[in-house]
Write a protein that holds these residues in place. Sequence first.
Motif, PDB file in Angstrom:
ATOM      1  N   GLN A   1      15.880  23.522   7.097  1.00 29.51           N
ATOM      2  CA  GLN A   1      15.569  24.777   6.417  1.00 29.51           C
ATOM      3  C   GLN A   1      14.850  24.468   5.112  1.00 29.51           C
ATOM      4  O   GLN A   1      15.239  23.565   4.374  1.00 29.51           O
TER       5      GLN A   1
ATOM      6  N   GLY B   1      14.175  31.046   7.123  1.00 30.18           N
ATOM      7  CA  GLY B   1      14.591  31.338   5.755  1.00 30.18           C
ATOM      8  C   GLY B   1      14.284  30.206   4.791  1.00 30.18           C
ATOM      9  O   GLY B   1      13.406  29.386   5.023  1.00 30.18           O
ATOM     10  N   ARG B   2      15.035  30.206   3.700  1.00 29.73           N
ATOM     11  CA  ARG B   2      14.909  29.172   2.675  1.00 29.73           C
ATOM     12  C   ARG B   2      16.276  28.979   2.039  1.00 29.73           C
ATOM     13  O   ARG B   2      17.162  29.807   2.188  1.00 29.73           O
ATOM     14  N   GLN B   3      16.414  27.888   1.305  1.00 29.71           N
ATOM     15  CA  GLN B   3      17.672  27.606   0.617  1.00 29.71           C
ATOM     16  C   GLN B   3      17.370  26.992  -0.744  1.00 29.71           C
ATOM     17  O   GLN B   3      16.315  26.407  -0.954  1.00 29.71           O
ATOM     18  N   ASP B   4      18.307  27.150  -1.653  1.00 34.48           N
ATOM     19  CA  ASP B   4      18.168  26.530  -2.973  1.00 34.48           C
ATOM     20  C   ASP B   4      18.625  25.086  -2.910  1.00 34.48           C
ATOM     21  O   ASP B   4      19.535  24.733  -2.161  1.00 34.48           O
TER      22      ASP B   4
ATOM     23  N   ILE C   1      13.297  24.327   1.379  1.00 32.93           N
ATOM     24  CA  ILE C   1      13.815  24.490   0.011  1.00 32.93           C
ATOM     25  C   ILE C   1      12.724  25.061  -0.893  1.00 32.93           C
ATOM     26  O   ILE C   1      12.902  25.135  -2.101  1.00 32.93           O
TER      27      ILE C   1
ATOM     28  N   GLY D   1      10.180  30.791   1.981  1.00 27.44           N
ATOM     29  CA  GLY D   1      10.858  31.242   3.182  1.00 27.44           C
ATOM     30  C   GLY D   1       9.981  31.016   4.398  1.00 27.44           C
ATOM     31  O   GLY D   1       8.766  31.235   4.346  1.00 27.44           O
TER      32      GLY D   1
ATOM     33  N   THR E   1      25.111  20.237   0.475  1.00 27.30           N
ATOM     34  CA  THR E   1      25.283  21.514   1.180  1.00 27.30           C
ATOM     35  C   THR E   1      24.005  21.994   1.860  1.00 27.30           C
ATOM     36  O   THR E   1      23.985  23.096   2.398  1.00 27.30           O
ATOM     37  N   LEU E   2      22.962  21.182   1.849  1.00 31.46           N
ATOM     38  CA  LEU E   2      21.690  21.608   2.431  1.00 31.46           C
ATOM     39  C   LEU E   2      21.787  21.749   3.949  1.00 31.46           C
ATOM     40  O   LEU E   2      22.449  20.960   4.618  1.00 31.46           O
ATOM     41  N   VAL E   3      21.118  22.767   4.462  1.00 26.39           N
ATOM     42  CA  VAL E   3      21.025  22.994   5.898  1.00 26.39           C
ATOM     43  C   VAL E   3      19.839  22.190   6.407  1.00 26.39           C
ATOM     44  O   VAL E   3      18.714  22.373   5.948  1.00 26.39           O
TER      45      VAL E   3
END
Length: 145
Positions: free
Chosen positions: A111, A97-100, A113, A116, A106-108
């Motif tokens: 993963q 996936g991706r994250q903002d 940024i 995806g 709070t970053l995983v």
Amino acid sequence: MTKRGGSAILTTAGNDDCHVILRGGAEPNFDERGIAAAEAEAKRADLPCRLMIDASHGNSRKDPANQQDVVSHVAARVADGERRIFGMMIESHLVEGRQDFADPRTLVYGQSITDGCAGWDATVRMLNGLAEAVEARRGLPFLAG
């Protein structure tokens, strides 16, 4: 432009080591139709047809879960003897996936940024499938590991 900022006219005989990357666009182009179109363009330009297929972006319709389908399709073609394709690009990271990038706290870890991505386990499966396809094309047994 020259190094001194002047205008210049340059010519080249080309580069035999170049290749085309099929990324997809409004429609995916990793199938025979897209490959044949790229080959026709290369022939018109009197260049060899050397293709790299991008499993992500337009070819996956920007859904990282679809990369496996693209890779499986290409692997089957390679196993059947396809020679125009010499490589693939897979958008991959440790975590799917991706994250903002809103709050760095709070970053995983692992993963993306940006785009995806497929996760580690899916990437391993895709790479093993491609390795099997190449070895089938070469007439060799697949040796995992």
